[in-house]
Design a protein around this motif. Sequence first.
Motif, mmCIF file in Angstrom:
data_model
loop_
_atom_site.group_PDB
_atom_site.id
_atom_site.type_symbol
_atom_site.label_atom_id
_atom_site.label_comp_id
_atom_site.label_asym_id
_atom_site.label_seq_id
_atom_site.Cartn_x
_atom_site.Cartn_y
_atom_site.Cartn_z
ATOM 1 N N ASP A 93 72.203 37.605 54.037
ATOM 2 C CA ASP A 93 72.359 38.849 54.972
ATOM 3 C C ASP A 93 71.036 39.690 55.051
ATOM 4 N N GLU A 94 70.334 39.939 53.731
ATOM 5 C CA GLU A 94 69.096 40.378 53.638
ATOM 6 C C GLU A 94 68.044 39.674 54.294
ATOM 7 N N MET A 95 68.042 38.378 53.743
ATOM 8 C CA MET A 95 66.908 37.484 54.226
ATOM 9 C C MET A 95 66.838 37.322 55.994
ATOM 10 N N ASP A 96 68.234 37.502 56.517
ATOM 11 C CA ASP A 96 68.369 37.230 57.983
ATOM 12 C C ASP A 96 67.872 38.525 58.370
ATOM 13 N N LYS A 97 68.007 39.551 58.007
ATOM 14 C CA LYS A 97 67.350 40.986 58.468
ATOM 15 C C LYS A 97 65.769 40.867 58.513
ATOM 16 N N VAL A 98 65.224 40.507 57.144
ATOM 17 C CA VAL A 98 63.829 40.443 57.188
ATOM 18 C C VAL A 98 63.132 39.694 58.249
ATOM 19 N N ARG A 99 63.933 38.332 58.572
ATOM 20 C CA ARG A 99 63.374 37.404 59.439
ATOM 21 C C ARG A 99 63.423 37.918 60.949
ATOM 22 N N GLU A 100 64.727 38.549 61.184
ATOM 23 C CA GLU A 100 64.824 39.117 62.477
ATOM 24 C C GLU A 100 63.604 40.101 62.787
ATOM 25 N N ASP A 101 63.430 40.910 61.939
ATOM 26 C CA ASP A 101 62.378 42.181 62.007
ATOM 27 C C ASP A 101 61.001 41.403 62.054
ATOM 28 N N ARG A 102 60.724 40.547 61.329
ATOM 29 C CA ARG A 102 59.371 39.861 61.503
ATOM 30 C C ARG A 102 59.459 39.233 62.961
ATOM 31 N N VAL A 103 60.209 38.460 63.393
ATOM 32 C CA VAL A 103 60.149 37.969 64.653
ATOM 33 C C VAL A 103 60.164 39.027 65.924
ATOM 34 N N LYS A 104 60.887 40.161 65.593
ATOM 35 C CA LYS A 104 60.814 41.245 66.438
ATOM 36 C C LYS A 104 59.141 41.842 66.474
ATOM 37 N N LYS A 105 58.818 41.938 65.383
ATOM 38 C CA LYS A 105 57.394 42.481 65.243
ATOM 39 C C LYS A 105 56.383 41.714 65.904
ATOM 40 N N ILE A 106 56.567 40.220 65.743
ATOM 41 C CA ILE A 106 55.638 39.326 66.129
ATOM 42 C C ILE A 106 55.523 39.415 68.000
ATOM 43 N N PHE A 107 56.971 39.385 68.354
ATOM 44 C CA PHE A 107 56.965 39.147 69.837
ATOM 45 C C PHE A 107 56.923 40.480 70.669
ATOM 46 N N LYS A 108 56.785 41.488 69.751
ATOM 47 C CA LYS A 108 56.578 42.832 70.338
ATOM 48 C C LYS A 108 55.067 43.067 70.877
ATOM 49 N N LYS A 109 54.208 42.465 70.176
ATOM 50 C CA LYS A 109 52.733 42.492 70.594
ATOM 51 C C LYS A 109 52.326 42.094 71.918
#
Length: 116
Positions: free
Chosen positions: A100-116
């Motif tokens: 669950d922690e790894m999934d949250k980190v991955r989701e945060d990273r994807v949101k950060k990349i596509f937010k730019k």
Amino acid sequence: MHYCNALTVTPTHFTITTPNFPHGLTCMLTVTVSHNILGAMEEIMPLILVIVALVLLKYFEIGFVENISWWWVAGLGAVAFIWFEFLERIFGLDKRRAFDEMDKVREDRVKKIFKK
């Protein structure tokens, strides 16, 4: 025997004040739980806080806890130890939490990349 005069409990700390020490001394014990610990161990904190509170209440002989045996307090600690060391692994709860922690980190990273 030293009896507690005041017990203050908040979500992040609890304080026990005992004014009946010899020579007019007052003892104040405050246990503070940092927000980092609360965030990292939110599932185990209630049980650990209950154990710590029971140990302190028994040590200072406060309320109903002064009449129970130390074996009840130690027994709850033993149950917590067995749960976190053995049963949690058997049921796979430790790996599920890590996933669950790894999934949250991955989701945060994807949101950060596509937010730019």
